[in-house]
Design an enzyme around this catalytic site. Structure first.
Site, PDB file in Angstrom:
ATOM      1  N   LYS A 167       4.501  15.347  39.075  1.00  0.00           N
ATOM      2  CA  LYS A 167       4.295  16.092  37.828  1.00  0.00           C
ATOM      3  C   LYS A 167       5.579  16.793  37.420  1.00  0.00           C
ATOM      4  O   LYS A 167       6.275  17.382  38.254  1.00  0.00           O
ATOM      5  CB  LYS A 167       3.172  17.118  38.029  1.00  0.00           C
ATOM      6  CG  LYS A 167       2.517  17.588  36.749  1.00  0.00           C
ATOM      7  CD  LYS A 167       1.268  18.390  37.066  1.00  0.00           C
ATOM      8  CE  LYS A 167       0.550  18.781  35.783  1.00  0.00           C
ATOM      9  NZ  LYS A 167      -0.688  19.550  36.070  1.00  0.00           N
ATOM     10  N   HIS A 242     -10.509  15.413  42.995  1.00  0.00           N
ATOM     11  CA  HIS A 242      -9.457  16.429  42.924  1.00  0.00           C
ATOM     12  C   HIS A 242      -9.863  17.688  43.673  1.00  0.00           C
ATOM     13  O   HIS A 242      -9.020  18.505  44.040  1.00  0.00           O
ATOM     14  CB  HIS A 242      -9.139  16.754  41.464  1.00  0.00           C
ATOM     15  CG  HIS A 242      -7.856  17.497  41.280  1.00  0.00           C
ATOM     16  ND1 HIS A 242      -6.624  16.960  41.571  1.00  0.00           N
ATOM     17  CD2 HIS A 242      -7.609  18.772  40.856  1.00  0.00           C
ATOM     18  CE1 HIS A 242      -5.671  17.845  41.322  1.00  0.00           C
ATOM     19  NE2 HIS A 242      -6.242  18.951  40.892  1.00  0.00           N
ATOM     20  N   ARG A 245      -8.037  18.610  46.863  1.00  0.00           N
ATOM     21  CA  ARG A 245      -6.783  19.375  46.743  1.00  0.00           C
ATOM     22  C   ARG A 245      -7.093  20.865  46.670  1.00  0.00           C
ATOM     23  O   ARG A 245      -6.441  21.680  47.334  1.00  0.00           O
ATOM     24  CB  ARG A 245      -6.024  18.906  45.500  1.00  0.00           C
ATOM     25  CG  ARG A 245      -4.746  19.678  45.178  1.00  0.00           C
ATOM     26  CD  ARG A 245      -4.033  18.982  44.029  1.00  0.00           C
ATOM     27  NE  ARG A 245      -2.976  19.779  43.417  1.00  0.00           N
ATOM     28  CZ  ARG A 245      -1.724  19.826  43.856  1.00  0.00           C
ATOM     29  NH1 ARG A 245      -1.382  19.172  44.940  1.00  0.00           N
ATOM     30  NH2 ARG A 245      -0.811  20.556  43.214  1.00  0.00           N
TER      31      ARG A 245
END
Length: 308
Positions: A167, A242, A245
């Site tokens: 990112k 996700h 995470r």
């Protein structure tokens, strides 16, 4: 190529040179250009943008507003070159944007997910997704980062994963436990046995030997959630991949609070490890779990008592 399509390419090239990936925005703007072509126009107007943004039926207000936001960003840039361009107002479509509280996976949940993954077929697909889930839970990597890992990105001697061009075009090194390395070695042996000539250099590959892609991963994960008994029909509370995470970050913070260390001083470590550009993104995890809030409040009360 139409004039509008050429302008979109120029816009994306400039933004990507600044470090923005703009994957979904590129897809949305390509769709918008096609829609403008059907309308026989190269001029961006508010009416055209809103009509395109509202095309999908039975979808969320957030998604519709996101479509319009993609055109708005492009229109703001294009207006400097073409004064006839109209920039849609930012609040034209309702946008009840919020950041939902993630589902936090317990150790038992992760074990259930990996057990459910082992039941997938064929066996190599099962091994791939069991390894992916374990890797995400153990490292807190973004799912896209795990999918992009190549075999050469594992430093076996240094116990490090090299996450490249993530990112905001950032790369970083992620330290991993020896047990994680051993799991990756076991997967490598399985990959070499079932897929001796993969089509991609990726660490994790599909049954066809190609790099994993998001639709494949998310589809398999939904199947795994059902197999683990964790699937929920309510979209707002539904576990997502996700969440692994988020769970990693929360477990790390909980450990720091419990060992009595200086959490604030350690937060930059976690930010760097997770690849956060803004530390505020890491501090958000403090509100993600009631237990974290309780520990933080208790620490504050102790500090206040000592001061008084």
């Amino acid at each position: 190529m139409s004039r509008l399509a050429q302008r979109v390419e120029e816009y994306l090239t400039i933004r990507r040179a600044l470090g923005y990936k703009l994957v979904s925005e590129g897809q949305l703007l390509a769709s918008f250009v096609a829609y403008a072509g059907q309308a026989c126009t190269d001029t961006v107007t508010t009416d055209l943008a809103v009509a395109w943004a509202r095309q999908p039926a039975s979808t969320s207000d957030v998604y519709l507003a996101g479509r319009l936001r993609a055109v708005r960003g492009f229109a703001r840039w294009l207006q400097t070159l073409d004064p006839g361009t109209e920039v849609p107002p930012p609040d034209l479509l309702p946008n009840r944007k919020f950041r939902p509280t993630p589902y936090l996976y317990s150790d038992a949940d992760v074990a259930s997910l990996m057990a459910a993954a082992r039941k997938l077929s064929p066996p190599f697909r099962a091994a791939t997704f069991e390894t992916l889930i374990g890797l995400l839970a153990a490292t807190g990597l973004r799912v896209g980062e795990a999918m992009r890992l190549d075999r050469s990105d594992v430093d076996w001697e240094g116990a490090v994963l090299i996450v490249r061009d993530s990112k905001f075009a950032k790369s970083r090194e992620v330290l991993v436990h020896e047990s994680t390395l051993e799991a990756l070695r076991a997967y490598g042996r399985c990959r070499d046995r079932f897929c001796p000539s993969p089509l991609a250099p990726s660490l994790l590959v599909s049954t066809r030997g190609t790099r994993l892609i998001h639709p494949t991963v998310h589809g398999a994960f939904r199947q795994i959630l059902r197999g683990a008994g964790l699937w929920q029909d309510c979209k707002s509370d539904r576990p997502h991949i996700h969440g692994l995470r988020h769970s990693f970050a929360v477990r790390t913070l909980l450990g720091w609070y419990r060992d009595g260390g200086d959490v604030e001083a350690r937060m930059p470590w976690l930010s760097t490890y997770l690849g956060h550009v803004d530390p505020a993104a890491t501090y958000w995890y403090l509100s993600a779990a009631p237990e974290l809030l309780a520990l933080a409040a208790a620490r504050l009360e102790i500090a206040a008592g000592e001061t008084s």
